[in-house]
Motif scaffolding. Sequence first.
Motif, mmCIF file in Angstrom:
data_model
loop_
_atom_site.group_PDB
_atom_site.id
_atom_site.type_symbol
_atom_site.label_atom_id
_atom_site.label_comp_id
_atom_site.label_asym_id
_atom_site.label_seq_id
_atom_site.Cartn_x
_atom_site.Cartn_y
_atom_site.Cartn_z
ATOM 1 N N PHE A 63 0.853 -1.173 0.000
ATOM 2 C CA PHE A 63 0.000 0.000 0.000
ATOM 3 C C PHE A 63 0.898 1.234 0.000
ATOM 4 O O PHE A 63 1.773 1.358 0.854
ATOM 5 N N SER A 64 0.647 2.127 -0.959
ATOM 6 C CA SER A 64 1.429 3.357 -1.000
ATOM 7 C C SER A 64 1.097 4.197 0.226
ATOM 8 O O SER A 64 0.101 3.955 0.913
ATOM 9 N N LYS A 65 1.925 5.175 0.484
ATOM 10 C CA LYS A 65 1.673 6.067 1.622
ATOM 11 C C LYS A 65 0.327 6.775 1.451
ATOM 12 O O LYS A 65 -0.443 6.900 2.395
ATOM 13 N N HIS A 66 0.034 7.185 0.226
ATOM 14 C CA HIS A 66 -1.238 7.865 -0.047
ATOM 15 C C HIS A 66 -2.420 6.935 0.250
ATOM 16 O O HIS A 66 -3.377 7.339 0.911
ATOM 17 N N ALA A 67 -2.339 5.686 -0.217
ATOM 18 C CA ALA A 67 -3.426 4.740 0.018
ATOM 19 C C ALA A 67 -3.587 4.448 1.503
ATOM 20 O O ALA A 67 -4.710 4.387 2.019
ATOM 21 N N ALA A 109 -13.271 1.007 -3.508
ATOM 22 C CA ALA A 109 -12.610 1.062 -4.808
ATOM 23 C C ALA A 109 -11.121 1.292 -4.580
ATOM 24 O O ALA A 109 -10.735 2.135 -3.762
ATOM 25 N N PHE A 110 -10.319 0.541 -5.302
ATOM 26 C CA PHE A 110 -8.867 0.656 -5.186
ATOM 27 C C PHE A 110 -8.274 0.840 -6.575
ATOM 28 O O PHE A 110 -8.708 0.190 -7.524
ATOM 29 N N ILE A 111 -7.298 1.715 -6.669
ATOM 30 C CA ILE A 111 -6.500 1.806 -7.885
ATOM 31 C C ILE A 111 -5.199 1.081 -7.576
ATOM 32 O O ILE A 111 -4.511 1.402 -6.605
ATOM 33 N N VAL A 112 -4.878 0.073 -8.394
ATOM 34 C CA VAL A 112 -3.701 -0.757 -8.151
ATOM 35 C C VAL A 112 -2.773 -0.687 -9.355
ATOM 36 O O VAL A 112 -3.209 -0.887 -10.492
ATOM 37 N N ASN A 113 -1.513 -0.364 -9.083
ATOM 38 C CA ASN A 113 -0.483 -0.469 -10.108
ATOM 39 C C ASN A 113 -0.046 -1.921 -10.102
ATOM 40 O O ASN A 113 0.648 -2.371 -9.186
ATOM 41 N N PRO A 115 1.936 -3.962 -12.131
ATOM 42 C CA PRO A 115 3.325 -4.420 -12.221
ATOM 43 C C PRO A 115 4.107 -4.250 -10.917
ATOM 44 O O PRO A 115 4.969 -5.062 -10.589
ATOM 45 N N ASN A 116 3.810 -3.201 -10.162
ATOM 46 C CA ASN A 116 4.496 -2.964 -8.889
ATOM 47 C C ASN A 116 3.785 -3.607 -7.717
ATOM 48 O O ASN A 116 4.246 -3.501 -6.583
ATOM 49 N N ASN A 117 2.602 -4.208 -7.978
ATOM 50 C CA ASN A 117 1.823 -4.844 -6.916
ATOM 51 C C ASN A 117 1.534 -3.853 -5.784
ATOM 52 O O ASN A 117 1.648 -4.198 -4.609
ATOM 53 N N THR A 118 1.183 -2.618 -6.174
ATOM 54 C CA THR A 118 1.010 -1.557 -5.194
ATOM 55 C C THR A 118 -0.375 -0.926 -5.312
ATOM 56 O O THR A 118 -0.780 -0.508 -6.403
ATOM 57 N N VAL A 119 -1.082 -0.846 -4.172
ATOM 58 C CA VAL A 119 -2.343 -0.117 -4.122
ATOM 59 C C VAL A 119 -1.984 1.359 -4.054
ATOM 60 O O VAL A 119 -1.307 1.802 -3.125
ATOM 61 N N VAL A 120 -2.427 2.117 -5.056
ATOM 62 C CA VAL A 120 -2.058 3.522 -5.166
ATOM 63 C C VAL A 120 -3.003 4.403 -4.366
ATOM 64 O O VAL A 120 -2.576 5.352 -3.708
ATOM 65 N N THR A 121 -4.299 4.089 -4.408
ATOM 66 C CA THR A 121 -5.275 4.859 -3.635
ATOM 67 C C THR A 121 -6.478 3.986 -3.316
ATOM 68 O O THR A 121 -6.675 2.947 -3.935
ATOM 69 N N ALA A 122 -7.251 4.424 -2.338
ATOM 70 C CA ALA A 122 -8.431 3.682 -1.902
ATOM 71 C C ALA A 122 -9.558 4.658 -1.607
ATOM 72 O O ALA A 122 -9.319 5.756 -1.098
ATOM 73 N N MET A 123 -10.782 4.262 -1.955
ATOM 74 C CA MET A 123 -11.959 5.097 -1.719
ATOM 75 C C MET A 123 -13.097 4.249 -1.201
ATOM 76 O O MET A 123 -13.169 3.060 -1.506
ATOM 77 N N ASP A 124 -14.000 4.877 -0.465
ATOM 78 C CA ASP A 124 -15.180 4.150 -0.027
ATOM 79 C C ASP A 124 -16.366 4.564 -0.888
ATOM 80 O O ASP A 124 -16.240 5.377 -1.805
ATOM 81 N N GLN A 125 -17.554 4.039 -0.581
ATOM 82 C CA GLN A 125 -18.747 4.227 -1.391
ATOM 83 C C GLN A 125 -19.130 5.699 -1.543
ATOM 84 O O GLN A 125 -19.542 6.122 -2.610
ATOM 85 N N THR A 126 -18.942 6.488 -0.509
ATOM 86 C CA THR A 126 -19.353 7.895 -0.586
ATOM 87 C C THR A 126 -18.516 8.675 -1.592
ATOM 88 O O THR A 126 -19.002 9.603 -2.215
ATOM 89 N N GLU A 127 -17.296 8.279 -1.777
ATOM 90 C CA GLU A 127 -16.424 8.977 -2.721
ATOM 91 C C GLU A 127 -16.576 8.476 -4.145
ATOM 92 O O GLU A 127 -16.351 9.221 -5.091
ATOM 93 N N THR A 128 -16.930 7.219 -4.309
ATOM 94 C CA THR A 128 -16.961 6.646 -5.650
ATOM 95 C C THR A 128 -18.169 7.094 -6.463
ATOM 96 O O THR A 128 -18.151 7.015 -7.673
ATOM 97 N N LYS A 129 -19.212 7.591 -5.809
ATOM 98 C CA LYS A 129 -20.406 8.007 -6.544
ATOM 99 C C LYS A 129 -20.134 9.190 -7.464
ATOM 100 O O LYS A 129 -20.652 9.267 -8.557
#
Length: 142
Positions: A63-67, A109-113, A115-129
């Motif tokens: 997990f990246s620092k941001h995630a 919701a997760f954005i995953v890079n 090739p690096n096997n890294t979760v870049v960011t994470a969001m919950d339902q309120t943000e994904t709408k």
Amino acid sequence: MTIDELRFSSISQVQDQYLKPQGAKNTDPKTAAVTGGDSFAQILNKIRDDADNNTVAGDRLKFSKHATNRLSDRSIELTKDQMDRLYQGAKEAGEKGIKDSLILVDQLAFIVNVPNNTVVTAMDQTETKSNVFTNIDGAVIA
């Protein structure tokens, strides 16, 4: 100044200090770990086997620092099942050749890079709408 002036020992001069024949007594605690009897390949295989047998799926994703901050700020805690599904989604994305994937797990919701096997960011339902996801080339619903 040349190397000869620094008095470095050659490999052959120091190998007996660190590499003793198997079964030889080693009384020097500094070199005891080196002369344990197992070859490097055997030790590496043991470590690999232990990792395969004891690894939780979340350990396979970074997990990246941001995630990490996003999860912490929103008090999102992932269950083992969610971590397994997130990892499986990243694995499936990689198998399809996806580099940057949106992975949906329950209301998260997760954005995953991939090739690096890294979760870049994470969001919950309120943000994904209201969000638009950019810079992804595939999505997985896990």
